[in-house]
Design a protein around this motif. Structure first.
Motif, PDB file in Angstrom:
ATOM      1  N   LYS A  39    -102.382 -20.044  22.170  1.00  0.00           N
ATOM      2  CA  LYS A  39    -101.722 -20.921  21.272  1.00  0.00           C
ATOM      3  C   LYS A  39    -102.036 -20.303  20.300  1.00  0.00           C
ATOM      4  CE  LYS A  39    -103.123 -26.002  22.609  1.00  0.00           C
ATOM      5  NZ  LYS A  39    -103.428 -27.544  22.862  1.00  0.00           N
ATOM      6  N   SER A  40    -100.905 -19.650  19.543  1.00  0.00           N
ATOM      7  CA  SER A  40    -101.452 -19.001  17.896  1.00  0.00           C
ATOM      8  C   SER A  40    -100.944 -20.243  17.106  1.00  0.00           C
ATOM      9  CB  SER A  40    -101.189 -18.029  18.927  1.00  0.00           C
ATOM     10  OG  SER A  40     -99.547 -17.914  18.660  1.00  0.00           O
ATOM     11  N   SER A  41    -101.301 -19.479  15.986  1.00  0.00           N
ATOM     12  CA  SER A  41    -100.859 -19.942  13.801  1.00  0.00           C
ATOM     13  C   SER A  41    -101.284 -18.787  13.896  1.00  0.00           C
ATOM     14  CB  SER A  41    -101.508 -20.859  14.443  1.00  0.00           C
ATOM     15  OG  SER A  41    -102.566 -21.190  13.988  1.00  0.00           O
ATOM     16  N   GLY A  42    -100.206 -19.488  12.291  1.00  0.00           N
ATOM     17  CA  GLY A  42    -100.922 -18.884  11.453  1.00  0.00           C
ATOM     18  C   GLY A  42     -99.098 -18.472  10.363  1.00  0.00           C
ATOM     19  N   THR A  52     -92.119 -10.684   9.603  1.00  0.00           N
ATOM     20  CA  THR A  52     -93.357 -10.433   9.549  1.00  0.00           C
ATOM     21  C   THR A  52     -94.484 -11.502   9.533  1.00  0.00           C
ATOM     22  OG1 THR A  52     -92.737  -8.699   8.167  1.00  0.00           O
ATOM     23  CG2 THR A  52     -95.007  -9.143   8.167  1.00  0.00           C
ATOM     24  N   MET A  53     -95.064 -11.497  10.662  1.00  0.00           N
ATOM     25  CA  MET A  53     -95.994 -12.863  10.654  1.00  0.00           C
ATOM     26  C   MET A  53     -97.007 -12.419  10.936  1.00  0.00           C
ATOM     27  SD  MET A  53     -94.110 -14.237  14.514  1.00  0.00           S
ATOM     28  CE  MET A  53     -94.718 -15.546  14.674  1.00  0.00           C
ATOM     29  N   GLN A  54     -98.423 -13.193   9.685  1.00  0.00           N
ATOM     30  CA  GLN A  54     -99.566 -12.935   9.903  1.00  0.00           C
ATOM     31  C   GLN A  54    -100.346 -13.957  11.024  1.00  0.00           C
ATOM     32  OE1 GLN A  54    -101.086 -10.450   8.293  1.00  0.00           O
ATOM     33  NE2 GLN A  54     -99.111  -9.570   6.831  1.00  0.00           N
ATOM     34  N   GLN A  55    -100.934 -13.195  12.378  1.00  0.00           N
ATOM     35  CA  GLN A  55    -102.049 -14.282  13.028  1.00  0.00           C
ATOM     36  C   GLN A  55    -102.882 -14.365  12.593  1.00  0.00           C
ATOM     37  OE1 GLN A  55    -100.010 -14.960  17.179  1.00  0.00           O
ATOM     38  NE2 GLN A  55    -101.147 -13.642  17.594  1.00  0.00           N
ATOM     39  N   THR A  56    -103.402 -16.107  12.678  1.00  0.00           N
ATOM     40  CA  THR A  56    -104.885 -16.609  11.840  1.00  0.00           C
ATOM     41  C   THR A  56    -105.510 -16.411  13.365  1.00  0.00           C
ATOM     42  OG1 THR A  56    -104.168 -18.701  11.226  1.00  0.00           O
ATOM     43  CG2 THR A  56    -104.044 -16.310   9.340  1.00  0.00           C
ATOM     44  N   PHE A  62    -105.406 -12.591  19.987  1.00  0.00           N
ATOM     45  CA  PHE A  62    -104.570 -11.545  19.411  1.00  0.00           C
ATOM     46  C   PHE A  62    -103.976 -11.417  17.860  1.00  0.00           C
ATOM     47  CE2 PHE A  62    -103.744 -11.031  23.388  1.00  0.00           C
ATOM     48  CZ  PHE A  62    -104.329  -9.212  23.885  1.00  0.00           C
ATOM     49  N   ILE A  63    -105.161 -11.562  16.860  1.00  0.00           N
ATOM     50  CA  ILE A  63    -104.929 -11.131  15.385  1.00  0.00           C
ATOM     51  C   ILE A  63    -104.647 -10.608  14.096  1.00  0.00           C
ATOM     52  CG2 ILE A  63    -106.565 -12.642  13.232  1.00  0.00           C
ATOM     53  CD1 ILE A  63    -106.312 -14.460  15.681  1.00  0.00           C
ATOM     54  N   GLY A  64    -103.994 -10.957  13.116  1.00  0.00           N
ATOM     55  CA  GLY A  64    -103.447  -9.896  12.328  1.00  0.00           C
ATOM     56  C   GLY A  64    -101.615  -9.472  12.133  1.00  0.00           C
ATOM     57  N   GLU A  65    -101.449  -8.689  11.885  1.00  0.00           N
ATOM     58  CA  GLU A  65     -99.874  -8.634  11.246  1.00  0.00           C
ATOM     59  C   GLU A  65     -98.699  -8.068  12.429  1.00  0.00           C
ATOM     60  OE1 GLU A  65     -98.391  -7.056   7.215  1.00  0.00           O
ATOM     61  OE2 GLU A  65     -97.964  -5.572   8.562  1.00  0.00           O
ATOM     62  N   PHE A  66     -97.928  -8.633  12.812  1.00  0.00           N
ATOM     63  CA  PHE A  66     -97.281  -8.558  13.823  1.00  0.00           C
ATOM     64  C   PHE A  66     -95.685  -8.643  13.378  1.00  0.00           C
ATOM     65  CE2 PHE A  66    -100.110 -10.149  15.981  1.00  0.00           C
ATOM     66  CZ  PHE A  66     -99.841  -9.391  17.087  1.00  0.00           C
ATOM     67  N   LYS A  67     -95.362  -6.886  13.289  1.00  0.00           N
ATOM     68  CA  LYS A  67     -93.253  -7.024  12.476  1.00  0.00           C
ATOM     69  C   LYS A  67     -92.275  -7.092  13.509  1.00  0.00           C
ATOM     70  CE  LYS A  67     -95.480  -3.720   8.819  1.00  0.00           C
ATOM     71  NZ  LYS A  67     -95.857  -2.387   8.790  1.00  0.00           N
ATOM     72  N   GLY A  68     -91.381  -7.604  13.088  1.00  0.00           N
ATOM     73  CA  GLY A  68     -90.629  -7.608  14.196  1.00  0.00           C
ATOM     74  C   GLY A  68     -89.172  -7.933  13.435  1.00  0.00           C
ATOM     75  N   LEU A  69     -87.804  -8.428  14.292  1.00  0.00           N
ATOM     76  CA  LEU A  69     -86.074  -8.743  13.580  1.00  0.00           C
ATOM     77  C   LEU A  69     -86.223  -9.733  14.431  1.00  0.00           C
ATOM     78  CD1 LEU A  69     -85.554  -4.667  14.666  1.00  0.00           C
ATOM     79  CD2 LEU A  69     -85.935  -5.888  12.201  1.00  0.00           C
ATOM     80  N   PHE A  70     -85.430 -10.554  13.930  1.00  0.00           N
ATOM     81  CA  PHE A  70     -84.741 -11.336  14.603  1.00  0.00           C
ATOM     82  C   PHE A  70     -83.292 -11.924  14.327  1.00  0.00           C
ATOM     83  CE2 PHE A  70     -85.282 -13.062  10.307  1.00  0.00           C
ATOM     84  CZ  PHE A  70     -84.597 -14.355  10.211  1.00  0.00           C
ATOM     85  N   THR A  71     -82.503 -12.611  14.614  1.00  0.00           N
ATOM     86  CA  THR A  71     -80.255 -12.770  14.386  1.00  0.00           C
ATOM     87  C   THR A  71     -80.649 -14.191  14.956  1.00  0.00           C
ATOM     88  OG1 THR A  71     -79.595 -12.029  16.232  1.00  0.00           O
ATOM     89  CG2 THR A  71     -80.183 -10.729  14.420  1.00  0.00           C
ATOM     90  N   VAL A  72     -80.158 -14.988  14.483  1.00  0.00           N
ATOM     91  CA  VAL A  72     -80.318 -16.206  14.932  1.00  0.00           C
ATOM     92  C   VAL A  72     -78.658 -16.757  14.519  1.00  0.00           C
ATOM     93  CG1 VAL A  72     -80.486 -18.869  14.082  1.00  0.00           C
ATOM     94  CG2 VAL A  72     -82.173 -17.987  13.606  1.00  0.00           C
TER      95      VAL A  72
END
Length: 102
Positions: A39-42, A52-56, A62-72
């Motif tokens: 389980k994770s959250s942030g 940009t996800m800040q996983q707390t 695995f805690i910290g900033e995860f940068k990414g790209l997306f399309t919907v």
């Protein structure tokens, strides 16, 4: 940001089928991969196609900033994140995973 809101489940035929992310209007997210008890959250921020996800919180730490790209597109989310916290944002969506809106 509204296009990414909701619960998205990773489609079959990929590395972690059933992994889900839920993105909320308040800028928070939760995620779970039940087969491994993870389980994770942030929080998250959207800028165009950048996420940009800040996983707390994360079961395995695995805690910290995860940068990414997306399309919907309709009920399909394509998203790719850096492999590790603090890693560089991926250059494109070529290794994106596909999630279906619940």
């Amino acid at each position: 940001m509204s296009e990414i809101l909701g619960k998205w489940i990773q489609a079959e035929g990929q590395s972690f089928p059933g992994l889900w992310f839920e993105f909320r209007n308040d800028g928070s997210f939760t995620a779970e991969y039940e087969p491994m008890g993870i389980k994770s959250s942030g929080t998250f921020e959207i800028d165009g196609e950048n996420i940009t996800m800040q996983q707390t919180e994360h079961t395995l730490g695995f805690i910290g900033e995860f940068k990414g790209l997306f399309t919907v597109e309709k009920n399909q989310l394509k998203m790719v994140l850096a492999s590790n916290p603090g890693g560089a944002r991926p250059a494109d969506l070529s290794e994106a995973r596909i999630y279906i809106k619940e």
